[in-house]
Scaffold this active site. Structure first.
Site, PDB file in Angstrom:
ATOM      1  N   HIS A 151       0.845  -1.199   0.000  1.00  0.00           N
ATOM      2  CA  HIS A 151       0.000   0.000   0.000  1.00  0.00           C
ATOM      3  C   HIS A 151       0.886   1.257   0.000  1.00  0.00           C
ATOM      4  O   HIS A 151       0.663   2.182  -0.788  1.00  0.00           O
ATOM      5  CB  HIS A 151      -0.916  -0.028   1.227  1.00  0.00           C
ATOM      6  CG  HIS A 151      -1.657   1.248   1.493  1.00  0.00           C
ATOM      7  ND1 HIS A 151      -2.971   1.428   1.155  1.00  0.00           N
ATOM      8  CD2 HIS A 151      -1.261   2.418   2.058  1.00  0.00           C
ATOM      9  CE1 HIS A 151      -3.359   2.639   1.496  1.00  0.00           C
ATOM     10  NE2 HIS A 151      -2.332   3.270   2.052  1.00  0.00           N
ATOM     11  N   GLU A 152       1.895   1.265   0.844  1.00  0.00           N
ATOM     12  CA  GLU A 152       2.769   2.443   0.934  1.00  0.00           C
ATOM     13  C   GLU A 152       3.592   2.622  -0.340  1.00  0.00           C
ATOM     14  O   GLU A 152       3.797   3.734  -0.818  1.00  0.00           O
ATOM     15  CB  GLU A 152       3.701   2.339   2.147  1.00  0.00           C
ATOM     16  CG  GLU A 152       2.982   2.348   3.492  1.00  0.00           C
ATOM     17  CD  GLU A 152       2.058   3.545   3.663  1.00  0.00           C
ATOM     18  OE1 GLU A 152       2.323   4.596   3.055  1.00  0.00           O
ATOM     19  OE2 GLU A 152       1.056   3.412   4.387  1.00  0.00           O
ATOM     20  N   HIS A 155       1.641   4.347  -2.858  1.00  0.00           N
ATOM     21  CA  HIS A 155       1.640   5.805  -2.685  1.00  0.00           C
ATOM     22  C   HIS A 155       2.848   6.415  -3.389  1.00  0.00           C
ATOM     23  O   HIS A 155       2.756   7.462  -4.016  1.00  0.00           O
ATOM     24  CB  HIS A 155       1.694   6.173  -1.203  1.00  0.00           C
ATOM     25  CG  HIS A 155       0.349   6.175  -0.523  1.00  0.00           C
ATOM     26  ND1 HIS A 155      -0.739   6.817  -1.058  1.00  0.00           N
ATOM     27  CD2 HIS A 155      -0.075   5.632   0.636  1.00  0.00           C
ATOM     28  CE1 HIS A 155      -1.777   6.658  -0.240  1.00  0.00           C
ATOM     29  NE2 HIS A 155      -1.396   5.932   0.791  1.00  0.00           N
ATOM     30  N   GLU A 229      -6.221   7.025  -1.227  1.00  0.00           N
ATOM     31  CA  GLU A 229      -6.049   5.872  -0.343  1.00  0.00           C
ATOM     32  C   GLU A 229      -6.652   4.624  -0.971  1.00  0.00           C
ATOM     33  O   GLU A 229      -6.046   3.554  -0.954  1.00  0.00           O
ATOM     34  CB  GLU A 229      -6.708   6.124   1.015  1.00  0.00           C
ATOM     35  CG  GLU A 229      -6.007   7.147   1.883  1.00  0.00           C
ATOM     36  CD  GLU A 229      -4.584   6.761   2.211  1.00  0.00           C
ATOM     37  OE1 GLU A 229      -4.307   5.561   2.381  1.00  0.00           O
ATOM     38  OE2 GLU A 229      -3.740   7.660   2.283  1.00  0.00           O
TER      39      GLU A 229
END
Lengths: 325, 198
Positions: A151-152, A155, A229
């Site tokens: 997930h990071e 980003h 997100e």
């Protein structure tokens, strides 16, 4: 070569994100037009104040973007770790980066008990992926930790720090204008006694417009942040192929958020936008709707709902028809 | 990533590059001549399994296909394919052959690749590893990165201390730079501790 893909983009999400960004741009244009309009109407050259606000705001945004990795690391009190210190963490990041064919960010650990993770940096070469001590001690399985890191990394791949900085610029400038206008009203009011009444109207008018712009852009930026997100969840789950692992990590992290002491929460508030899970929850009798409107992260239910959809998509036995790009 | 992808926050899954893998057999000969390292006959494909039934079925099919090939007379070393999961949750399909059958080994590995790609799971492929050893029992692997289409050497010395023989790795890089596309970015020479078959 035509290959079938199970990784179709989510058109609904793209459309909603486009609409939000379009509205933000519209607010920006309207803001500039209103300012020019006010200045022309009052035949005033308070342009200096506006100019200063834009320069200050732009400068602040640029500096925060340029030093985002250092600022975030020192704000979180995080230390960079070597592969020898955190072999597992580095091992997971190495593999994810090889899967996604992206540059490996530096890896840091923050000595915070709150379980969370964030990624920051102005470009892929300068990005840092930071995990808190609390996240490592939460007892996540390796699959779940991998989901969080994916997930990071998403980003980073989506350049979310840059996008949100640009999106936030409008809010910064509007906020500065409110402040400047307020102070010049306080301290400069007496000196401009000789001016006409139109000029006296000028400062409050700019202030009013700025407040409106600030409020509207605030809501829009939060909305954009929630879509980013969801996009990061999506890309992360597709990268690992394990949407359920990310889902259960989300649940574990959110569940343990409530046990966090208040001090940590207040310290964490400014960084909230780049965290894995929101560090600050808006609660109150106003109901969930209002809280959702202002929160930087989508609700747990929404995130898990999306991950369940991705799970179905990955398990589609005949992906060609639906998934073809 | 294009501008629009950044704007919309989406990543296109990276499709693997498969073709460069076939340069391996001739490179193995070159490596043996220059350094004395010979293939051990063991090679593996590493991928991130997708949760759920569909992927598990495909994985099973591939395995049965390779086993069938190998048990046929003259169809290979006859050893069944091993499947293990490492501590990072990645699956390794290990194919074992005689040390002079690098061609067959690469064909086996390619069968795994194409099965995954054909079923739309190409982005899940991480790397392929072919193991080498010399007379002094030094171990070394050539790792093929699917997403970049490049090779790099990985020579572990001490597993628990996680030390690599960088001198040997750079020597191999020099020897093979004509035959193989060696990954120029040294930061992408990912360590594969505990890789099965090495």
């Amino acid at each position: 070569m035509s290959t079938r893909t199970r990784y179709a983009p989510d058109r609904g999400l793209t459309a909603r994100m486009t609409a939000t960004m379009f509205l933000l741009g519209l607010v920006f244009v309207a803001f500039v037009a209103a300012l020019i309009g006010i200045l022309i109407a009052t035949k005033q050259s308070a342009g200096l104040i506006v100019f200063v606000a834009v320069v200050f705001g732009g400068g602040a945004a640029w500096i925060s973007l340029f030093y985002s990795d250092k600022i975030a690391l020192s704000a979180a009190g995080a230390q960079l770790v070597t592969p020898q210190q955190e072999p597992d963490l580095h091992g997971i990041v190495d593999r994810l980066c090889a899967l996604a064919d992206m540059d490996k960010p530096r890896v840091a650990v923050a000595p915070t008990r709150m379980p969370n993770a964030f990624a920051t940096g102005r470009n892929s070469k300068n990005s840092v992926l930071c995990v808190t001590q609390g996240m490592l001690q939460l007892g996540l399985t390796k699959d779940e930790l991998e989901g969080v890191l994916a997930h990071e990394l998403s980003h980073v791949a989506h350049k979310d720090v840059q996008v949100m900085t640009v999106a936030g610029l409008l809010g910064i400038v509007a906020g500065l204008l409110v402040r400047f206008a307020f102070y010049s009203e306080l301290f400069g009011g007496g000196r401009r006694g000789g001016n006409n009444s139109q000029a006296a109207m000028l400062i409050p008018l700019i202030m009013l417009v700025s407040i409106v712009v600030y409020a509207v852009s605030f809501v829009l930026i939060r909305m954009l942040s929630r879509y980013r997100e969801l996009a990061a969840d999506r890309s992360g789950a597709l990268l690992t192929g394990q949407p359920s692992a990310l889902s259960s990590a989300l649940q574990k992290v959110s569940g343990s958020m409530s046990r966090i002491p208040n001090e940590d929460l207040r310290k964490a508030a400014p960084m909230s936008a780049f965290y894995f899970a929101p560090a600050m929850k808006l609660t109150g009798s106003g109901g969930d709707k209002l809280a959702n409107l202002f929160s930087t992260h989508p609700s747990l239910e929404k995130r898990m709902e999306q991950l369940a959809k991705i799970q179905a998509q990955l398990n589609d036995t005949a992906p060609g028809a639906k998934g073809l790009r | 990533m294009g501008f629009l992808d950044v704007l919309f926050g989406r990543t296109k899954p990276v499709q693997p590059k498969l073709d460069d893998l076939f340069a391996l057999p001739s490179a193995a000969i070159q490596l043996q001549a220059a350094t004395g390292f010979t293939p051990t006959g063991s090679g593996s494909v590493c991928f991130r399994a997708v949760e759920g039934r569909t992927f598990a079925d495909i994985q099973k099919e591939v395995r049965e296909l390779l086993d069938l090939d190998n048990s046929r007379p003259g169809g290979g070393g006859g050893l069944p394919v091993e499947v293990t999961k490492d501590s990072y949750g990645f699956t390794w399909l290990i194919s074992n052959h005689m040390s002079d059958e690098t061609d067959t080994l690469v064909t086996d590995l390619h069968a795994v690749n194409s099965a995954l790609v054909d079923n739309g799971f190409g982005p899940q492929l991480l790397c392929t590893m072919v193991a080498f050893a010399d007379e002094n029992h030094r171990r070394m692997a050539l790792v093929y990165l699917y997403k970049r289409g490049t090779f790099y050497p990985f020579a572990p010395i001490s597993e628990p201390r996680q030390q690599r023989d960088n001198a040997l790795e750079l020597q191999v890089k020099g020897v093979l730079s004509e035959d193989l596309k060696i990954e120029p970015d040294l930061t992408k020479w990912m360590a594969l501790w505990g890789a099965p078959g090495l």
